[in-house]
Design an enzyme around this catalytic site. Sequence first.
Site, PDB file in Angstrom:
ATOM      1  N   TRP A 127       0.858  -1.183   0.000  1.00 37.25           N
ATOM      2  CA  TRP A 127       0.000   0.000   0.000  1.00 37.25           C
ATOM      3  C   TRP A 127       0.899   1.238   0.000  1.00 37.25           C
ATOM      4  O   TRP A 127       1.766   1.368   0.867  1.00 37.25           O
ATOM      5  CB  TRP A 127      -0.884  -0.038   1.246  1.00 37.25           C
ATOM      6  CG  TRP A 127      -1.850   1.082   1.405  1.00 37.25           C
ATOM      7  CD1 TRP A 127      -2.690   1.578   0.455  1.00 37.25           C
ATOM      8  CD2 TRP A 127      -2.090   1.836   2.604  1.00 37.25           C
ATOM      9  NE1 TRP A 127      -3.458   2.595   0.987  1.00 37.25           N
ATOM     10  CE2 TRP A 127      -3.104   2.772   2.302  1.00 37.25           C
ATOM     11  CE3 TRP A 127      -1.567   1.797   3.895  1.00 37.25           C
ATOM     12  CZ2 TRP A 127      -3.597   3.673   3.238  1.00 37.25           C
ATOM     13  CZ3 TRP A 127      -2.051   2.685   4.827  1.00 37.25           C
ATOM     14  CH2 TRP A 127      -3.051   3.613   4.504  1.00 37.25           C
ATOM     15  N   ASP A 208      -0.726  -5.472   9.191  1.00 36.10           N
ATOM     16  CA  ASP A 208      -1.770  -4.515   8.815  1.00 36.10           C
ATOM     17  C   ASP A 208      -2.953  -5.332   8.304  1.00 36.10           C
ATOM     18  O   ASP A 208      -2.848  -6.002   7.272  1.00 36.10           O
ATOM     19  CB  ASP A 208      -1.243  -3.570   7.731  1.00 36.10           C
ATOM     20  CG  ASP A 208      -2.234  -2.449   7.399  1.00 36.10           C
ATOM     21  OD1 ASP A 208      -3.358  -2.460   7.933  1.00 36.10           O
ATOM     22  OD2 ASP A 208      -1.870  -1.572   6.584  1.00 36.10           O
ATOM     23  N   ALA A 210      -6.737  -4.876   7.137  1.00 40.32           N
ATOM     24  CA  ALA A 210      -7.741  -3.875   6.782  1.00 40.32           C
ATOM     25  C   ALA A 210      -8.953  -4.466   6.070  1.00 40.32           C
ATOM     26  O   ALA A 210      -9.911  -3.739   5.809  1.00 40.32           O
ATOM     27  CB  ALA A 210      -7.106  -2.803   5.894  1.00 40.32           C
ATOM     28  N   LYS A 243     -13.564  -0.964   5.799  1.00 37.54           N
ATOM     29  CA  LYS A 243     -14.094  -1.817   4.751  1.00 37.54           C
ATOM     30  C   LYS A 243     -15.161  -2.769   5.269  1.00 37.54           C
ATOM     31  O   LYS A 243     -16.286  -2.805   4.769  1.00 37.54           O
ATOM     32  CB  LYS A 243     -12.967  -2.617   4.086  1.00 37.54           C
ATOM     33  CG  LYS A 243     -12.085  -1.792   3.160  1.00 37.54           C
ATOM     34  CD  LYS A 243     -11.087  -0.951   3.930  1.00 37.54           C
ATOM     35  CE  LYS A 243     -10.192  -0.165   2.996  1.00 37.54           C
ATOM     36  NZ  LYS A 243      -9.243   0.689   3.755  1.00 37.54           N
TER      37      LYS A 243
END
Length: 394
Positions: A127, A208, A210, A243
């Site tokens: 990312w 991470d 997400a 999300k």
Amino acid sequence: MFENLKAPPADKILALMQLFRDDPRDTKIDLGVGVYKNAEGVTPVMRAVKAAEQKIWEEQASKSYVGLAGDPAYSTAMIQLILADSVARENVAAAATPGGTGAVRQAFELIRNTNPDARVFVSDPTWPNHVSILKYLNIETIAYRYFDRETRGVNFDGMIEDLKTAKKGDVVLLHGCCHNPTGANLNEVQWREVIALINAQGLIPMVDIAYQGFGDGLEEDARGVRMVASSCPEVLIAASCSKNFGIYRERTGLLMAVSQDAKAQALHQGNLNFLNRQNFSFPPDHGARIVSTIMNDEVLRADWAAELEDTRLGMLGLRQQLADELQRRTGSDRFCFLAQHRGMFSLLGTTPDLVEKMRADNGIYMVGDSRMNIAGLNTQSVPILAQAIVDAGV
């Protein structure tokens, strides 16, 4: 002072959004912006979120601060969702943050404050904000091989070879599931090998996560991070609710510091609180309150999980449809990786020139590295994209 300001680097995704808005073609397709959209092109408010907000509106008696780490009920709910029983609750320090990005930023600051010499190993690609924030904080960043542009899967041998160059105290940044931007994920055997390497070399894992619930399911998507948390002495975990709860604008994230030493939890919690105080003081609460309300209500939680599962299956269906369309139009199975990837994104693995050709000729908007948001498609636009890919000679 102001005369010394310099223009920051242009945001390529924002520029792409403007180009899309200015394009008059009815058949144009936006695959660039990283938000979930339904078949009508709308990012909907989930049913359980609406119900939770109504409940909060009726019951909430104050808008006062809730503490430097945010509402404890939110932290507990998220820890349970992500880690389940992989580690004891008393081994986890946690603090609410403004979105998953805030959690990532706080984690990087914690790394810099505790070990200024630590290097952070990030996947190639990752990312973009990971690298941007690390650069802004002057933390040395080293890319490890991850995406195989031939198979469009994980270059695991290259990944392991590169991570073997890490030194004790270095940080390895891993994506918990639904790798952004590639969509290619580690399998369980590969997770175990990465964990063994991390422990053997004295590295610090940072995960991470997400997109839990967007890949193979809520439990399956958490398997990797649970393995890391239960197997490594120390772990940092940055989580986002944007999300899977669809609350992008509420900026709802959480940073966790996990240690096998429960006695250290108070010290870790104090440091997370301190970082919040220095950066934004008290974290936002509305999104966190929505999450904890849903997670602590059996009916709302079941409805949320059901709608999330419908979302996941819808994206898998679009992936399979696109792979099938490309196989039919090319007579080749070289695009089958699209059905194997998980999450919102896939990296097509083509050149910026061909990405630009698809935009100019067919109104297909994706980031220059060929990352495309599968959730930007619907059953009617999949054939248009497939033909554009064929016409461009990808």
